[in-house]
Design an enzyme around this catalytic site. Structure first.
Site, PDB file in Angstrom:
ATOM      1  N   SER A  14     -79.949 -21.844 -53.855  1.00  0.00           N
ATOM      2  CA  SER A  14     -79.317 -21.378 -53.008  1.00  0.00           C
ATOM      3  C   SER A  14     -77.861 -21.746 -52.295  1.00  0.00           C
ATOM      4  O   SER A  14     -77.654 -23.101 -52.517  1.00  0.00           O
ATOM      5  CB  SER A  14     -80.264 -21.010 -51.886  1.00  0.00           C
ATOM      6  OG  SER A  14     -80.476 -22.138 -51.257  1.00  0.00           O
ATOM      7  N   GLU A  16     -75.145 -22.177 -48.954  1.00  0.00           N
ATOM      8  CA  GLU A  16     -74.948 -21.833 -47.775  1.00  0.00           C
ATOM      9  C   GLU A  16     -73.409 -21.895 -47.443  1.00  0.00           C
ATOM     10  O   GLU A  16     -72.586 -22.733 -47.915  1.00  0.00           O
ATOM     11  CB  GLU A  16     -75.433 -23.194 -46.894  1.00  0.00           C
ATOM     12  CG  GLU A  16     -75.348 -23.209 -45.343  1.00  0.00           C
ATOM     13  CD  GLU A  16     -75.989 -24.313 -44.805  1.00  0.00           C
ATOM     14  OE1 GLU A  16     -76.985 -24.529 -44.850  1.00  0.00           O
ATOM     15  OE2 GLU A  16     -75.141 -24.998 -43.919  1.00  0.00           O
ATOM     16  N   ASP A 108     -77.447 -28.170 -31.303  1.00  0.00           N
ATOM     17  CA  ASP A 108     -77.054 -29.376 -30.465  1.00  0.00           C
ATOM     18  C   ASP A 108     -76.227 -28.580 -29.460  1.00  0.00           C
ATOM     19  O   ASP A 108     -75.299 -27.916 -29.741  1.00  0.00           O
ATOM     20  CB  ASP A 108     -76.247 -30.247 -31.405  1.00  0.00           C
ATOM     21  CG  ASP A 108     -76.870 -30.978 -32.290  1.00  0.00           C
ATOM     22  OD1 ASP A 108     -78.308 -31.370 -31.700  1.00  0.00           O
ATOM     23  OD2 ASP A 108     -76.654 -31.111 -33.490  1.00  0.00           O
ATOM     24  N   PHE A 218     -69.572 -37.222 -41.295  1.00  0.00           N
ATOM     25  CA  PHE A 218     -70.462 -36.026 -41.224  1.00  0.00           C
ATOM     26  C   PHE A 218     -71.903 -36.898 -41.027  1.00  0.00           C
ATOM     27  O   PHE A 218     -72.644 -36.224 -40.308  1.00  0.00           O
ATOM     28  CB  PHE A 218     -70.291 -35.152 -42.568  1.00  0.00           C
ATOM     29  CG  PHE A 218     -71.124 -33.861 -42.538  1.00  0.00           C
ATOM     30  CD1 PHE A 218     -70.399 -33.026 -41.734  1.00  0.00           C
ATOM     31  CD2 PHE A 218     -72.123 -33.788 -43.000  1.00  0.00           C
ATOM     32  CE1 PHE A 218     -70.901 -31.633 -41.536  1.00  0.00           C
ATOM     33  CE2 PHE A 218     -72.851 -32.382 -42.790  1.00  0.00           C
ATOM     34  CZ  PHE A 218     -72.328 -31.440 -42.469  1.00  0.00           C
ATOM     35  N   HIS A 266     -80.738 -26.285 -52.100  1.00  0.00           N
ATOM     36  CA  HIS A 266     -80.005 -25.606 -51.200  1.00  0.00           C
ATOM     37  C   HIS A 266     -78.492 -26.258 -50.869  1.00  0.00           C
ATOM     38  O   HIS A 266     -78.678 -27.320 -50.532  1.00  0.00           O
ATOM     39  CB  HIS A 266     -80.641 -25.396 -49.674  1.00  0.00           C
ATOM     40  CG  HIS A 266     -79.883 -24.441 -48.841  1.00  0.00           C
ATOM     41  ND1 HIS A 266     -79.744 -23.252 -48.927  1.00  0.00           N
ATOM     42  CD2 HIS A 266     -79.205 -24.755 -47.663  1.00  0.00           C
ATOM     43  CE1 HIS A 266     -79.071 -22.601 -47.875  1.00  0.00           C
ATOM     44  NE2 HIS A 266     -78.575 -23.575 -46.903  1.00  0.00           N
TER      45      HIS A 266
HETATM   46  C1  LIG Z   1     -80.814 -26.912 -43.294  1.00  0.00           C
HETATM   47  C2  LIG Z   1     -80.029 -27.083 -41.833  1.00  0.00           C
HETATM   48  C3  LIG Z   1     -79.157 -26.109 -41.389  1.00  0.00           C
HETATM   49  C4  LIG Z   1     -78.422 -26.073 -40.190  1.00  0.00           C
HETATM   50  N1  LIG Z   1     -77.695 -25.308 -39.553  1.00  0.00           N
HETATM   51  C5  LIG Z   1     -77.332 -25.232 -38.399  1.00  0.00           C
HETATM   52  C6  LIG Z   1     -76.480 -24.132 -38.038  1.00  0.00           C
HETATM   53  O1  LIG Z   1     -76.267 -23.123 -38.713  1.00  0.00           O
HETATM   54  N2  LIG Z   1     -76.004 -24.399 -36.742  1.00  0.00           N
HETATM   55  C7  LIG Z   1     -75.980 -25.553 -35.858  1.00  0.00           C
HETATM   56  O2  LIG Z   1     -75.667 -25.404 -34.962  1.00  0.00           O
HETATM   57  N3  LIG Z   1     -76.662 -26.398 -36.393  1.00  0.00           N
HETATM   58  C8  LIG Z   1     -77.509 -26.429 -37.625  1.00  0.00           C
HETATM   59  N4  LIG Z   1     -78.229 -27.310 -38.066  1.00  0.00           N
HETATM   60  C9  LIG Z   1     -78.081 -28.766 -37.425  1.00  0.00           C
HETATM   61  C10 LIG Z   1     -79.259 -28.536 -36.184  1.00  0.00           C
HETATM   62  O3  LIG Z   1     -79.224 -27.658 -35.253  1.00  0.00           O
HETATM   63  C11 LIG Z   1     -79.581 -30.119 -35.687  1.00  0.00           C
HETATM   64  O4  LIG Z   1     -79.836 -30.977 -36.561  1.00  0.00           O
HETATM   65  C12 LIG Z   1     -80.094 -29.978 -34.330  1.00  0.00           C
HETATM   66  O5  LIG Z   1     -80.038 -31.403 -33.750  1.00  0.00           O
HETATM   67  C13 LIG Z   1     -81.645 -29.770 -34.458  1.00  0.00           C
HETATM   68  O6  LIG Z   1     -82.026 -28.846 -34.631  1.00  0.00           O
HETATM   69  P1  LIG Z   1     -83.816 -28.234 -35.036  1.00  0.00           P
HETATM   70  O7  LIG Z   1     -83.923 -27.002 -35.393  1.00  0.00           O
HETATM   71  O8  LIG Z   1     -84.025 -29.130 -36.068  1.00  0.00           O
HETATM   72  O9  LIG Z   1     -84.365 -28.711 -33.641  1.00  0.00           O
HETATM   73  P2  LIG Z   1     -85.800 -29.252 -33.157  1.00  0.00           P
HETATM   74  O10 LIG Z   1     -86.576 -28.759 -34.462  1.00  0.00           O
HETATM   75  O11 LIG Z   1     -86.124 -28.328 -32.133  1.00  0.00           O
HETATM   76  O12 LIG Z   1     -85.892 -30.707 -33.190  1.00  0.00           O
HETATM   77  C14 LIG Z   1     -84.913 -31.288 -32.632  1.00  0.00           C
HETATM   78  C15 LIG Z   1     -85.484 -32.569 -31.828  1.00  0.00           C
HETATM   79  O13 LIG Z   1     -86.594 -32.260 -30.946  1.00  0.00           O
HETATM   80  C16 LIG Z   1     -87.881 -33.071 -31.491  1.00  0.00           C
HETATM   81  N5  LIG Z   1     -88.818 -31.730 -31.230  1.00  0.00           N
HETATM   82  C17 LIG Z   1     -89.105 -30.602 -31.876  1.00  0.00           C
HETATM   83  N6  LIG Z   1     -89.825 -30.006 -31.345  1.00  0.00           N
HETATM   84  C18 LIG Z   1     -90.212 -30.674 -30.246  1.00  0.00           C
HETATM   85  C19 LIG Z   1     -91.481 -30.529 -29.330  1.00  0.00           C
HETATM   86  N7  LIG Z   1     -92.253 -29.465 -29.322  1.00  0.00           N
HETATM   87  N8  LIG Z   1     -91.774 -31.275 -28.292  1.00  0.00           N
HETATM   88  C20 LIG Z   1     -90.911 -32.704 -28.360  1.00  0.00           C
HETATM   89  N9  LIG Z   1     -89.866 -33.058 -29.302  1.00  0.00           N
HETATM   90  C21 LIG Z   1     -89.697 -31.914 -30.206  1.00  0.00           C
HETATM   91  C22 LIG Z   1     -87.644 -33.086 -32.949  1.00  0.00           C
HETATM   92  O14 LIG Z   1     -88.246 -34.163 -33.515  1.00  0.00           O
HETATM   93  C23 LIG Z   1     -86.124 -33.586 -32.787  1.00  0.00           C
HETATM   94  O15 LIG Z   1     -85.841 -34.825 -32.708  1.00  0.00           O
HETATM   95  C24 LIG Z   1     -78.509 -27.352 -39.356  1.00  0.00           C
HETATM   96  C25 LIG Z   1     -79.650 -28.353 -39.942  1.00  0.00           C
HETATM   97  C26 LIG Z   1     -80.312 -28.189 -41.219  1.00  0.00           C
HETATM   98  C27 LIG Z   1     -81.228 -29.272 -41.499  1.00  0.00           C
END
Ligand SMILES: Cc1cc2nc3c(=O)[nH]c(=O)nc-3n(C[C@H](O)[C@H](O)[C@H](O)COP(=O)(O)OP(=O)(O)OC[C@H]3O[C@@H](n4cnc5c(N)ncnc54)[C@H](O)[C@@H]3O)c2cc1C
Length: 284
Positions: A14, A16, A108, A218, A266
């Site tokens: 895929s 992105e 973030d 990055f 991906h």
């Molecule tokens: C494939 C991919 C695509 C991405 N696309 C984008 C995008 O389009 N736009 C963008 O802005 N960013 C994007 N990101 C970056 C991402 O938003 C960041 O890495 C962000 O810091 C974390 O997002 P997350 O969804 O992993 O967060 P979460 O899963 O919420 O995790 C964030 C942190 O909190 C901790 N955590 C999670 N759940 C809990 C809980 N219930 N209690 C306590 N701690 C918890 C985790 O261990 C982690 O350290 C992408 C990353 C990846 C890998």
């Protein structure tokens, strides 16, 4: 098509893309889509600016990929700093566009959002997964992010994997990983992920290094590491040699992952086709 359906019988490749900020960059993305079309990606995805900064453009490009190119599309969606109303609005729009897939992310905190004064309807990506399930049932196949070298904020890998499990338990169907360059990180991660009882597919996120100083910046932001020998080798190379070396390295990386039975690849294309095209030609 739902990615959960694709994953039942396929190991998808895929691509992105991100929504270009400037109108003059749009033709670059159109050209990339055109050039990569021959590889018949199982799905494509469009990124989303945390806080909603690209919401309209992300939706526009998601619509374009779906309606003009007939792709299975996954829209990225972040929940940091936004309210339920915003998420409801996006879900309604994706439903109208018949988009089947969402990558549910926390994102973030954008610098322009003041820490003290932000909406906290959603704390983590798992809250977003839960809400989408509650609101839309089985309408969407939901992916979440995974971190083979640990998310930078997580206290430990064990904690991070526990948090990944929470996202799966809330209803996510698959994981796409953060970029990594040493397959050891992925294999080691997978051992831990499976040991934690997470049995959904984990698609490997791939970003070839085509410019070493860009890659260093990055990786510093996202917590991935560049193997030291590769870094040392590439730092003193011409731009042309960096590109060539980056492609060779990523081709070997993808070939190794594919041979080991990885659930999918991906490509973070950065809206360019050259590197992805050459890697796919080398691997398949
Ligand atoms: C494939 C991919 C695509 C991405 N696309 C984008 C995008 O389009 N736009 C963008 O802005 N960013 C994007 N990101 C970056 C991402 O938003 C960041 O890495 C962000 O810091 C974390 O997002 P997350 O969804 O992993 O967060 P979460 O899963 O919420 O995790 C964030 C942190 O909190 C901790 N955590 C999670 N759940 C809990 C809980 N219930 N209690 C306590 N701690 C918890 C985790 O261990 C982690 O350290 C992408 C990353 C990846 C890998």
């Amino acid at each position: 098509m739902k990615i959960s359906e694709i994953l039942k019988s396929k190991r998808p490749v895929s691509f992105e893309f991100f929504p270009p900020k400037k109108q003059e960059s749009e033709h670059v993305l159109f050209n990339t889509i055109k050039e990569l079309r021959k590889y018949n990606p199982y799905f494509v995805s469009v990124t989303y600016g945390a806080g909603g900064s690209t919401a309209d453009k992300t939706l526009e490009w998601t619509k374009c990929m779906k309606q003009d190119y007939d792709y299975s599309v996954m829209m990225h969606l972040t929940c940091v700093g936004v309210g339920i109303d915003t998420i409801d609005d996006i879900i309604a729009k994706l439903t109208e566009l018949k988009v089947d897939n969402i990558l549910a992310l926390r994102g973030d905190m954008p610098a322009e959002m003041s820490e003290g004064n932000i909406c906290r309807d959603f704390g983590f990506a798992g809250d977003l997964v839960k809400y989408i399930k509650l609101k839309a049932g089985e309408k969407f196949s939901i992916g979440v992010a995974g971190y083979p070298e640990k998310h930078p904020e997580a206290k430990s890998m064990a904690d991070d994997i526990e948090n990944l499990k929470r996202k799966i338990d809330e209803g996510a169907d698959f994981v796409i990983t953060q970029l990594f360059f040493d397959n050891f990180h992925y294999y080691h991660y997978m051992d831990k992920v499976r040991a934690a009882g997470i049995d959904v597919p984990v698609i490997a996120g791939i970003m070839p290094i085509i410019n070493i100083s860009q890659a260093v910046k990055f990786t510093q932001m996202c917590g991935a590491s560049i193997p030291k020998p590769l870094l040392a080798k590439m730092e003193n190379m011409s731009a042309e040699d960096q590109f060539k070396t980056g492609i060779e390295f990523a081709s070997k990386q993808c070939g190794g992952l594919w041979a080991s039975g990885v659930d999918g690849l991906h490509f973070y294309t950065l809206n360019k086709y050259g590197a992805t095209e050459q890697i796919l030609n080398n691997v398949f």
